[in-house]
Motif scaffolding. Structure first.
Motif, PDB file in Angstrom:
ATOM      1  N   UNK A 289       0.835  -1.196   0.000  1.00  8.52           N
ATOM      2  CA  UNK A 289       0.000   0.000   0.000  1.00  8.52           C
ATOM      3  C   UNK A 289       0.876   1.253   0.000  1.00  8.52           C
ATOM      4  N   UNK A 290       0.222   2.407  -0.098  1.00 11.10           N
ATOM      5  CA  UNK A 290       0.930   3.684  -0.149  1.00 11.10           C
ATOM      6  C   UNK A 290       1.741   3.936   1.119  1.00 11.10           C
ATOM      7  N   UNK A 291       1.178   3.598   2.263  1.00 12.86           N
ATOM      8  CA  UNK A 291       1.868   3.853   3.532  1.00 12.86           C
ATOM      9  C   UNK A 291       3.186   3.088   3.598  1.00 12.86           C
ATOM     10  N   UNK A 292       3.182   1.864   3.100  1.00  5.56           N
ATOM     11  CA  UNK A 292       4.401   1.052   3.124  1.00  5.56           C
ATOM     12  C   UNK A 292       5.459   1.632   2.193  1.00  5.56           C
ATOM     13  N   UNK A 293       5.032   2.083   1.005  1.00  4.29           N
ATOM     14  CA  UNK A 293       5.966   2.705   0.073  1.00  4.29           C
ATOM     15  C   UNK A 293       6.537   3.983   0.670  1.00  4.29           C
ATOM     16  N   UNK A 294       5.700   4.780   1.319  1.00  2.91           N
ATOM     17  CA  UNK A 294       6.173   6.012   1.956  1.00  2.91           C
ATOM     18  C   UNK A 294       7.246   5.727   3.002  1.00  2.91           C
ATOM     19  N   UNK A 295       7.038   4.680   3.789  1.00  2.48           N
ATOM     20  CA  UNK A 295       8.006   4.306   4.817  1.00  2.48           C
ATOM     21  C   UNK A 295       9.338   3.890   4.197  1.00  2.48           C
ATOM     22  N   UNK A 296       9.259   3.149   3.089  1.00  2.00           N
ATOM     23  CA  UNK A 296      10.497   2.695   2.436  1.00  2.00           C
ATOM     24  C   UNK A 296      11.265   3.868   1.835  1.00  2.00           C
ATOM     25  N   UNK A 297      10.545   4.844   1.300  1.00  2.00           N
ATOM     26  CA  UNK A 297      11.202   6.034   0.756  1.00  2.00           C
ATOM     27  C   UNK A 297      11.885   6.817   1.878  1.00  2.00           C
ATOM     28  N   UNK A 298      11.175   6.983   2.984  1.00  2.00           N
ATOM     29  CA  UNK A 298      11.744   7.700   4.135  1.00  2.00           C
ATOM     30  C   UNK A 298      12.983   6.973   4.672  1.00  2.00           C
TER      31      UNK A 298
ATOM     32  N   UNK B  77       5.139   8.207  -5.008  1.00  2.00           N
ATOM     33  CA  UNK B  77       6.522   8.478  -4.633  1.00  2.00           C
ATOM     34  C   UNK B  77       6.852   9.962  -4.784  1.00  2.00           C
ATOM     35  N   UNK B  78       6.346  10.574  -5.844  1.00  2.00           N
ATOM     36  CA  UNK B  78       6.614  11.994  -6.089  1.00  2.00           C
ATOM     37  C   UNK B  78       6.057  12.864  -4.970  1.00  2.00           C
ATOM     38  N   UNK B  79       4.817  12.598  -4.582  1.00  5.21           N
ATOM     39  CA  UNK B  79       4.210  13.417  -3.530  1.00  5.21           C
ATOM     40  C   UNK B  79       4.888  13.200  -2.185  1.00  5.21           C
ATOM     41  N   UNK B  80       5.387  11.985  -1.955  1.00  7.19           N
ATOM     42  CA  UNK B  80       6.102  11.752  -0.693  1.00  7.19           C
ATOM     43  C   UNK B  80       7.393  12.560  -0.676  1.00  7.19           C
ATOM     44  N   UNK B  81       8.100  12.589  -1.809  1.00  7.89           N
ATOM     45  CA  UNK B  81       9.331  13.367  -1.885  1.00  7.89           C
ATOM     46  C   UNK B  81       9.035  14.848  -1.665  1.00  7.89           C
ATOM     47  N   UNK B  82       7.965  15.346  -2.274  1.00  5.01           N
ATOM     48  CA  UNK B  82       7.591  16.752  -2.116  1.00  5.01           C
ATOM     49  C   UNK B  82       7.239  17.059  -0.666  1.00  5.01           C
ATOM     50  N   UNK B  83       6.478  16.175  -0.041  1.00  6.63           N
ATOM     51  CA  UNK B  83       6.083  16.373   1.361  1.00  6.63           C
ATOM     52  C   UNK B  83       7.275  16.356   2.309  1.00  6.63           C
ATOM     53  N   UNK B  84       8.348  15.691   1.883  1.00  6.80           N
ATOM     54  CA  UNK B  84       9.564  15.637   2.697  1.00  6.80           C
ATOM     55  C   UNK B  84      10.518  16.791   2.384  1.00  6.80           C
ATOM     56  N   UNK B  85      10.066  17.718   1.545  1.00  5.76           N
ATOM     57  CA  UNK B  85      10.857  18.922   1.284  1.00  5.76           C
ATOM     58  C   UNK B  85      11.688  18.901   0.023  1.00  5.76           C
ATOM     59  N   UNK B  86      11.525  17.888  -0.820  1.00  5.36           N
ATOM     60  CA  UNK B  86      12.290  17.802  -2.067  1.00  5.36           C
ATOM     61  C   UNK B  86      11.472  18.391  -3.211  1.00  5.36           C
ATOM     62  N   UNK B  87      12.113  19.180  -4.050  1.00  8.92           N
ATOM     63  CA  UNK B  87      11.430  19.832  -5.160  1.00  8.92           C
ATOM     64  C   UNK B  87      11.465  18.952  -6.406  1.00  8.92           C
ATOM     65  N   UNK B  88      10.342  18.908  -7.108  1.00  9.30           N
ATOM     66  CA  UNK B  88      10.249  18.168  -8.366  1.00  9.30           C
ATOM     67  C   UNK B  88       9.881  19.175  -9.459  1.00  9.30           C
ATOM     68  N   UNK B  89      10.728  19.322 -10.501  1.00  8.91           N
ATOM     69  CA  UNK B  89      11.859  18.466 -10.848  1.00  8.91           C
ATOM     70  C   UNK B  89      13.231  19.001 -10.438  1.00  8.91           C
ATOM     71  N   UNK B  90      13.287  20.097  -9.695  1.00  6.46           N
ATOM     72  CA  UNK B  90      14.580  20.701  -9.390  1.00  6.46           C
ATOM     73  C   UNK B  90      15.515  19.728  -8.676  1.00  6.46           C
ATOM     74  N   UNK B  91      15.006  19.020  -7.671  1.00 12.09           N
ATOM     75  CA  UNK B  91      15.835  18.095  -6.893  1.00 12.09           C
ATOM     76  C   UNK B  91      15.677  16.645  -7.327  1.00 12.09           C
ATOM     77  N   UNK B  92      14.541  16.318  -7.905  1.00 11.81           N
ATOM     78  CA  UNK B  92      14.244  14.922  -8.244  1.00 11.81           C
ATOM     79  C   UNK B  92      13.323  14.864  -9.457  1.00 11.81           C
ATOM     80  N   UNK B  93      13.695  14.061 -10.448  1.00  9.03           N
ATOM     81  CA  UNK B  93      12.857  13.853 -11.628  1.00  9.03           C
ATOM     82  C   UNK B  93      12.052  12.568 -11.455  1.00  9.03           C
ATOM     83  N   UNK B  94      10.820  12.574 -11.970  1.00 12.90           N
ATOM     84  CA  UNK B  94       9.934  11.421 -11.795  1.00 12.90           C
ATOM     85  C   UNK B  94       9.260  11.074 -13.119  1.00 12.90           C
ATOM     86  N   UNK B  95       9.258   9.768 -13.439  1.00 14.68           N
ATOM     87  CA  UNK B  95       8.591   9.271 -14.645  1.00 14.68           C
ATOM     88  C   UNK B  95       7.714   8.074 -14.272  1.00 14.68           C
ATOM     89  N   UNK B  96       6.502   8.033 -14.814  1.00 19.14           N
ATOM     90  CA  UNK B  96       5.604   6.901 -14.616  1.00 19.14           C
ATOM     91  C   UNK B  96       5.341   6.172 -15.917  1.00 19.14           C
TER      92      UNK B  96
END
Length: 255
Positions: free
Chosen positions: A144-153, A176-195
């Motif tokens: 689920x989303x919560x588990x993925x969020x934990x692994x990213x953190x 994954x993109x929204x978790x990175x943003x919520x943790x203070x990372x900018x997309x795409x300045x700090x991290x690029x994301x493709x689905x």
């Protein structure tokens, strides 16, 4: 595909696939004119059982099916090369710490090694000499989303500076993109994301998601053409049964 079925007096039934003997038995004992299977988790032995019943079958090739025998249609939508193209797009942006995010699954020990999206991503990294030198991580087995969020953190806490993400689907890429943003990372300045899939979600997200577009019209046209010829009992060469299509990257704000 629906228009073709209506025109030719066929009925299309969409089934929620289950990897169980009872489910496959219900297929093989029902009066289906033909089947289209598009699931990377549907067991190969079950697919072989269906082929052996001589029910016309078209299989969307999301992973290698080299062990299958008999007559069946096969449509390769270009996922392997598409995944390589997505990985290259991230590398060309100068991204050095990439993450592959697999689809949500209740199976924590899920084998993803044969999946074309995973394989293309890994092979492109290997071509650049980036696979075995600590420049990539694989996140799979998330229910689920919560588990993925934990692994990213946890990954970020370990010191791995994620700056590129390739999601097996748009849904996991956006999560994954929204978790990175919520943790203070900018997309795409700090991290690029493709689905993958070019879903509506990606167009309306903020930032809009870069995605791998699959030729759905081509898949539908090829599947109906193959099934039609199989229904009519035509002699079909293996080359005509096996169709290869191409994907393309739709570049939006997240890259």
């Amino acid at each position: 595909m629906n228009a073709w079925a209506t025109e030719h007096d066929y009925f299309i039934c969409l089934c929620e696939t289950q990897n169980t003997d009872d489910f496959v038995k219900s297929i093989t004992q029902s009066y289906f004119d033909g089947l289209i299977i598009g699931s990377s988790t549907f067991r190969t032995n079950y697919i072989q059982d269906i082929i052996d019943t001589n029910i016309p079958l078209v299989l969307l090739e999301m992973k290698a099916y080299t062990e299958l025998t008999g007559t069946f249609g096969l449509i390769n939508s270009g996922l392997y090369q598409g995944a390589r193209d997505c990985c290259k797009a991230l590398l060309d942006k100068g991204r050095k710490h990439l993450v592959y995010v697999d689809s949500f699954s209740d199976t924590k020990e899920k084998d993803i090694s044969a999946d074309f999206r995973y394989g293309g991503f890994v092979d492109e990294l290997k071509a650049y000499g980036k696979f075995d030198d600590g420049h990539c991580r694989i996140l799979s087995g998330c229910p689920c989303e919560a588990d993925l969020n934990q692994k990213i953190e946890k990954l970020l806490a370990s010191g791995f500076q994620i700056d590129g993400i390739f999601g097996r689907t748009d849904a996991v890429a956006l999560n994954a993109m929204y978790r990175m943003i919520n943790l203070g990372h900018r997309v795409p300045e700090d991290c690029s994301v493709i689905g993958v899939n070019n879903s509506r979600l990606g167009y309306y997200s903020s930032p809009k998601l870069t995605t791998l577009n699959i030729d759905r019209a081509g898949i539908g046209k090829s599947a109906t053409s193959i099934l039609s010829r199989m229904f009519n009992g035509e002699e079909i060469s293996k080359k005509a049964l096996h169709v290869s299509l191409k994907t393309n990257i739709i570049t939006r704000e997240s890259l």
